[in-house]
Motif scaffolding. Sequence first.
Motif, short mmCIF file in Angstrom:
data_model
loop_
_atom_site.label_atom_id
_atom_site.label_comp_id
_atom_site.label_asym_id
_atom_site.label_seq_id
_atom_site.Cartn_x
_atom_site.Cartn_y
_atom_site.Cartn_z
N GLU A 1 0.86 -1.18 -0.08
CA GLU A 1 -0.01 -0.20 0.17
C GLU A 1 1.06 1.40 0.04
O GLU A 1 1.95 1.24 0.55
CB GLU A 1 -0.88 0.01 1.35
N THR B 1 -0.29 -3.51 5.31
CA THR B 1 -0.48 -4.70 5.58
C THR B 1 0.52 -5.58 4.87
O THR B 1 1.00 -6.68 5.57
CB THR B 1 -1.80 -5.18 5.30
N PRO C 1 -4.62 -10.21 7.94
CA PRO C 1 -5.13 -9.19 7.21
C PRO C 1 -4.60 -9.12 5.70
O PRO C 1 -5.35 -8.70 4.74
CB PRO C 1 -4.67 -8.12 7.94
N ALA C 2 -3.48 -9.84 5.46
CA ALA C 2 -2.80 -9.81 4.13
C ALA C 2 -3.65 -10.73 3.23
O ALA C 2 -3.76 -10.26 2.15
CB ALA C 2 -1.53 -10.31 4.23
N SER D 1 -6.84 -11.39 3.54
CA SER D 1 -7.96 -11.05 3.38
C SER D 1 -7.93 -9.83 2.30
O SER D 1 -8.89 -9.86 1.41
CB SER D 1 -8.55 -10.41 4.81
N LEU D 2 -6.87 -9.10 2.46
CA LEU D 2 -6.63 -8.10 1.20
C LEU D 2 -6.61 -8.72 -0.19
O LEU D 2 -7.14 -8.36 -1.02
CB LEU D 2 -5.34 -7.12 1.48
N LYS E 1 -10.00 -9.97 -1.31
CA LYS E 1 -11.08 -9.10 -1.56
C LYS E 1 -10.92 -8.17 -2.80
O LYS E 1 -11.52 -7.57 -3.51
CB LYS E 1 -11.34 -8.17 -0.36
N GLU E 2 -9.51 -8.03 -3.16
CA GLU E 2 -8.96 -7.31 -4.02
C GLU E 2 -8.56 -8.16 -5.43
O GLU E 2 -7.37 -8.12 -5.71
CB GLU E 2 -8.07 -6.16 -3.44
N VAL F 1 -3.63 -4.35 -6.40
CA VAL F 1 -3.09 -4.98 -5.45
C VAL F 1 -2.13 -6.16 -5.59
O VAL F 1 -1.13 -6.45 -4.97
CB VAL F 1 -4.33 -5.48 -4.47
#
Length: 405
Positions: free
Chosen positions: A98, A162, A285-286, A288-289, A292-293, A298
């Motif tokens: 990010e 993340t 969280p990585a 999940s990112l 979702k993307e 990403v």
Amino acid sequence: MAAPTVTTDAARATDPAVAKAMKTLTAQWYNAVVAGCGLDPDTFQLAQGAEQIGSTSEELWNTLDALPPGSLTHQWNESRLDLLSAHYGDIVNNLVPERSGDFRRIMADDYPRWMDYLHGDPPPKMPDGGILQLFHDWAQVNMAPDDAQAAYTAWQQVAQGTVPAAVGLWVAAGGQGATKAYDRTIAELEDALRPGAPGKTVVLDSTTTSKSVDHTWASGEVGGVLEFFAGEASEHWDKYTKAVSAAGVRIDAEFERVVSFPAGPLSKASTNPDLEGYKPWFHGPALSLAYKENNYDVWERKAPSWDDEFGPEGVMRYFVTELVVVSGVTVTTTSATTFTEKEREEVRASAAYGFFPFFEGEHEGGWKHQFSFSDSGALTVKSTVDVGVPILLGANVTSVARQFG
């Protein structure tokens, strides 16, 4: 006597009727296990064969790390395993950090060299200051001083995100090839299987047990189906499989101890002394990112892609959350099929290599088989393995969509 490698029905079945019969019997065994052990068909996946978990934590973690297919059944055969840790590592190292635009612009041609260093084999040793310190030390040696300072300032902003956090954990834990620990150990599993753990009874009667598995999480998909006997694959054994299936089979299984054993990838430092020396490597969280993307903001424009991992044929659609483990097993298998004297010896010889539903050979993994035939030739086999040998009955799985979507 060493048991032969048990293969799938695609490699073994010489008659479509055999594959169909064994799919039906496997579906019935699945339903019998779910009912007898109080398991949830929305999550349970049946292990095909008497999978031995082993006696070390690393063997236990390898079982937990295996990515399950979208099927009610799974063979935890190491030669065919896709591992969560390996695919997770590929994913987090293929994500765009990010707020990395300014960093990439400042780095210019040095960016690919930094990435090659970061993702090298073996990976660099992570200093106490983490990935930010790692970049500082690398930049001081490999970049002009003014560029290094500007890049370091930009990386300070990026490193809070993340993706760098996930990559930092991954590198610190040794990268690909290093042992990836889970948050439970073999000692904890052995403790769960001590006296006091509940026992369960499973009964399959092929004439009455339901064969419908449409209500399950895998929508009735039964993969990796085997023949009834684990002996040599040929039309010869197909004949016996069809005969046993046609005459009916009854399986009475007694599990002295049954436990559902939850465990997950090591995501933070543990106070368990048995986990001392194993570093956390997983950053939820990585993942999940990444899930979702599905875009190039990403994901880097290189393999693996989102579809490779999470698409309809992706390998990361499901993962294990719990192991269902039994200890102290007695299985009595009875078939009304009548065998001639010659056939009895042939069946006895094949059955010694293992047979449905555990497919474990005589003396393999502590299993013992006792054969008997009635006056008419009907077969009964009593199979036992003592308490103290943990056997994987199956696993509870969840989808990446449910967990990280």
